[in-house]
Design an enzyme around this catalytic site. Structure first.
Site, PDB file in Angstrom:
ATOM      1  N   GLU A   1      38.777   8.546   5.678  1.00 29.07           N
ATOM      2  CA  GLU A   1      37.926   8.265   6.893  1.00 29.07           C
ATOM      3  C   GLU A   1      39.055   7.864   7.809  1.00 29.07           C
ATOM      4  OE1 GLU A   1      34.943   5.079   6.042  1.00 29.07           O
ATOM      5  OE2 GLU A   1      34.259   6.177   4.627  1.00 29.07           O
TER       6      GLU A   1
ATOM      7  N   GLU B   1      34.403   3.450  -1.205  1.00 29.86           N
ATOM      8  CA  GLU B   1      35.352   2.299  -1.380  1.00 29.86           C
ATOM      9  C   GLU B   1      35.087   1.215  -2.350  1.00 29.86           C
ATOM     10  OE1 GLU B   1      35.420   0.904   2.788  1.00 29.86           O
ATOM     11  OE2 GLU B   1      36.734   2.407   3.263  1.00 29.86           O
TER      12      GLU B   1
HETATM   13  C1  GLA Z   1      33.976   2.154   5.832  1.00 28.57           C
HETATM   14  C2  GLA Z   1      32.950   2.908   5.018  1.00 28.57           C
HETATM   15  C3  GLA Z   1      32.025   3.643   6.088  1.00 28.57           C
HETATM   16  C4  GLA Z   1      31.766   2.872   7.178  1.00 28.57           C
HETATM   17  C5  GLA Z   1      33.242   2.428   8.005  1.00 28.57           C
HETATM   18  C6  GLA Z   1      33.075   1.737   9.073  1.00 28.57           C
HETATM   19  O1  GLA Z   1      35.322   1.858   5.342  1.00 28.57           O
HETATM   20  O2  GLA Z   1      33.569   3.541   3.965  1.00 28.57           O
HETATM   21  O3  GLA Z   1      31.047   4.044   5.308  1.00 28.57           O
HETATM   22  O4  GLA Z   1      31.007   1.875   6.956  1.00 28.57           O
HETATM   23  O5  GLA Z   1      34.076   1.811   7.125  1.00 28.57           O
HETATM   24  O6  GLA Z   1      32.168   2.489  10.186  1.00 28.57           O
END
Ligand code: GLA
Length: 780
Positions: A262, A188
């Site tokens: 995710e 990210e």
């Molecule tokens: C994000 C990250 C993950 C984790 C999630 C929340 O966006 O990429 O590593 O921290 O959020 O659990």
């Protein structure tokens, strides 16, 4: 017929596509191919929908890796996704560790044996509610290091680590006969910066480290374009609204398979905030949408497990994460099936690829209870300080400068006789327990930015101790530069305190082994280690009941189970059966506050959702301040669009101030609530302002009981959670105000408002609003 690898066959194999090689072989590894096609991912040339779920090996006892992977497979997944955490693999510069809980290669091999493909996310930055987002603390020994940039001091260290990752995990790529299909670069990054050259440098490092499978980058929808490069395949992260998420992805990926990198079935917990539960209905609906439209996805987390040891991180600006990482995931913290597990499984069963089947889940591991046992021995912290030292310079007193990564650190000095004064520190990371001649006076608390304490009149000289406890380093945003301990200047009566004696308490095995125990006295309530033996007939999983304990860390047979804190919501610690022995076992508990009753027991079920704010040593959760809007005039007033899209608003002319206030006047649905997923502030050229030093200065209302609607959720960079005004025990009406303290006077030329996310009608989306910016908006 068995295929025998003759020299001729080996030569012929080089000429053939890998999937044709040794097609009916048992002895030679079967080579598969994986590629990103025009419309689909392609496995051995055929369309492959990735049904993936995330599991972090260090968050699962190694003895259970196979069990959890079998569970993932039995839920219907065909792929598992795994972060690596750099700080586990390189505890000291140049010293690598791939053993025990850090044996990532073994985790991948077991996944392959269980019929799962692997997506690897080695970092160097990982996030994941893990200490410092996976960065090793020793990077912070370099004072002005800029992590996640092209700062050569950071990048050189990252290169060495990634080269080592290539050495250990490169051979497990699909191109070499292993299970690894794709590898993620960074994490990210678009949320953090915009430098495509930085991403390019990391990408090149991955190639140089021997990675030849597709490399990809993940981002939330609103950050996809930052740092984008055509040579890194993009995927999008979201917890709801796949239509909007994939629409944003299509803007940079006009062609090619869509993937959610995710997809959140639940969320992580932080101390003092309600336990998070995902919305099962939208979770299943969104999954079904992705399954039917052919999109690929990775459920973050399919099994969260536990942030054992001192590995849990902290959300920004500073909300330390609980050690339980249950996440309301389909497979529970202890590896149990849940309703969500079976509903997901049923859904997947309807959307399998040709030839796929779903096995039955493996048996549940045995669960035991442990009868209440009194803890009889104690080792007071103050009687076990070891040798202290005087720092060379009193300018920086942080742990990192003293070569300490984790644990606690004690600062001691002598105060002369004198009148009552105020003691203050620039800041403390994270809690500073202050003692005068051994009596606790109060706590400096990073959560509320309370770093001042009144010192009483002293008739004679007195000893001042500040015992600083470091929670996990912040794992997200600029705050990852999270140096622990006391931040100078530390002042009293206007003078700087600089004659310190420092004691390191790293809470490591060596320190625990050197403690001197004596029969414990209850009631002294000073910080102490407590120890006892307890008998176990037949080892099994259990949940240590810590409800009568204050705040600290717990170890069983030398395994650090994690942190606990009486304010909840987690009240138990998962103790895996394989870490217990038949017969005598030893428990050690560090309690910084002192227990109510020194008793431990093992329960058959975890308690993850019991908040006890009345036990918090902070008297009020927010500093007491007055909001002064009457005399201020808004720098902007307007009406937000309905819907969930992020909206950018210009402030002309740009306004200056230390405080930024957003006031909601009403909501899109006419109800009394306001909610914000994310607020981003822009400078006068439209670029996001750094969040460095930001805190919530004021909020008129926030839901802290029925769900986690804390105001920090609006500035933590995550659109999946949100600030929400109270709706449980009361429902105050508009106007609502949220005020950010920017840490210093800044010029604000605009802002971005991301409404609370979700499908269908979503409450709390603001309609009419006013913005105030100024130095005098808040009065202490
Ligand atoms: C994000 C990250 C993950 C984790 C999630 C929340 O966006 O990429 O590593 O921290 O959020 O659990």
């Amino acid at each position: 017929m068995k295929f025998r690898l003759t020299a001729l066959a080996a030569f012929a194999a080089l000429l053939l596509p890998f999937n044709m090689f040794a097609a009916d072989s048992v002895e030679a590894p079967v080579r598969h191919t994986f590629a990103i096609g025009t419309n689909d991912f392609l496995l051995d040339g055929a369309r492959f929908q990735i049904r993936c779920g995330e599991i972090h090996a260090p968050r699962v006892p190694r003895e259970y890796w196979r069990h959890r992977l079998q569970m993932a497979k039995a839920m219907g997944l065909n792929t598992v996704c795994a972060y690596l955490f750099w700080n586990m693999h390189e505890p000291h510069p140049g010293e690598f560790n791939w053993t025990g809980q850090a044996d990532a290669a073994e985790f991948c091999r077991i996944a392959q044996e269980e019929g799962l493909w692997v997506i690897l996310r080695p970092g160097p930055y990982s996030c994941a509610e893990w200490e410092m987002g996976g960065f090793p603390w020793w990077l912070l020994k370099t004072e002005d290091i800029k992590l996640r940039t092209r700062d050569p001091r950071y990048l050189d260290a990252a290169r060495k680590y990634l080269k080592e990752v290539g050495r250990v995990l490169g051979p497990l790529q699909i191109t070499k006969g292993g299970p690894i299909l794709m590898v993620q670069v960074e994490n990210e990054y678009g949320f953090y910066g915009k430098d495509a050259e930085y991403m390019g440098a990391l990408r090149q490092t991955m190639l140089d480290s021997g990675f030849d499978v597709p490399l990809f980058a993940c981002n939330p929808p609103y950050a996809l374009k930052n740092g984008y490069r055509a040579d890194l395949f993009p995927v999008v992260n979201f917890g709801s609204d796949p239509v909007a998420g994939f629409k944003a992805l299509r803007e940079i990926l006009p062609q090619g398979p869509l993937m959610c990198g995710e997809f959140y079935p639940g969320w992580f917990d932080t101390w003092g905030a309600p336990h998070h539960l995902g919305n099962e209905q939208t979770y299943l609906g969104d999954l079904e949408y992705m399954l039917t439209t052919g999109a690929s996805f990775s459920i973050y987390m399919v099994h969260g497990g536990t942030s054992f040891g001192l590995w849990s991180g902290a959300d920004r600006p500073f909300k330390p994460d609980t050690s339980s990482y249950d996440y309301d995931a389909p497979i529970s913290e202890a590896g149990w099936t849940t309703e969500k597990f079976f509903k997901t499984r049923d859904l997947f069963a309807k959307h399998l690829l040709p030839g796929e089947t779903i096995p039955e889940p493996p048996a549940k591991n045995p669960v035991i209870s442990i009868a209440p046992t009194e803890v009889t021995e104690g080792a007071p912290v103050f009687a076990n300080l070891g040798t202290g030292f005087q720092p060379d310079s009193a300018e920086t007193l942080t742990m990192e400068q003293f070569d300490q990564g984790y644990g606690c650190i004690l600062y001691r000095t002598t105060l002369p006789a004198g009148p009552a004064v105020t003691l203050s520190a620039a800041s403390v990371h994270d809690f500073g327990f202050v003692y005068l001649n051994g009596e606790r006076l109060g706590v400096m608390d990073r959560r509320s930015g309370s770093f001042k304490l009144p010192l009483p009149e002293r008739k004679k000289e007195m000893s001042l101790d500040i015992l600083v406890e470091a929670m996990g380093r912040v794992n997200f945003g600029v705050e990852v530069h999270d140096r622990k301990g006391l931040h100078t200047p530390v002042k009293y009566s206007g003078a700087e305190l600089d004659a310190w004696q420092v004691f390191k308490l790293p809470l490591d095995a060596a320190m625990l082994a050197g403690l001197h125990y004596a029969p414990a006295k209850l009631g002294s309530n000073g910080p102490a280690f407590w120890r006892t033996k307890f008998a176990v007939e037949k080892p099994g999983d259990t949940f240590l009941d810590l409800r009568t304990w204050g705040k600290g860390v717990v170890w069983v047979n030398g395994h650090c189970l994690g942190r606990y804190w009486n304010i909840g919501p987690t009240q138990t610690a998962y103790l895996p059966g394989p870490w217990l022995k038949e017969g005598e076992n030893e428990i050690v508990i560090l309690d910084l506050l002192g227990p109510e009753k020194p008793v431990i027991a093992g329960l058959e079920k975890p308690i993850l959702d019991r908040l006890r704010p009345e036990l918090d040593f902070a008297k009020s959760r927010r500093p007491k301040v007055t909001l002064k809007l009457d005399s201020a005039s808004p720098v902007q007033a307007g009406t937000f669009e309905p819907g969930g899209a992020m909206q950018e608003v210009k402030i002309t002319p740009p306004a200056k101030g230390r405080f930024f206030c957003l006031e909601s006047l009403n909501a899109q649905d006419g109800k009394p609530f306001a909610a914000i997923a994310e607020l981003e502030l822009l400078d006068d050229s439209g670029k996001p302002l750094s969040h460095e030093g930001w805190t919530i200065a004021y909020v008129d209302s926030e839901e802290r009981d029925k769900e986690d609607g804390t105001a920090e959720n609006a500035i933590d960079g995550q659109t999946a959670n949100f600030w929400h005004t109270q709706w449980g025990n009361a429902q105050p009406n508009h106007p609502h105000q949220l005020v950010i303290n920017l840490g210093q006077t800044r010029t604000v030329g605009g802002f971005r408002y991301t409404p609370r996310q979700g499908d269908g009608p979503v409450g709390g989306r603001i309609k009419d609003y006013r913005i105030f910016v100024g130095d005098g908006l808040i009065e202490k």
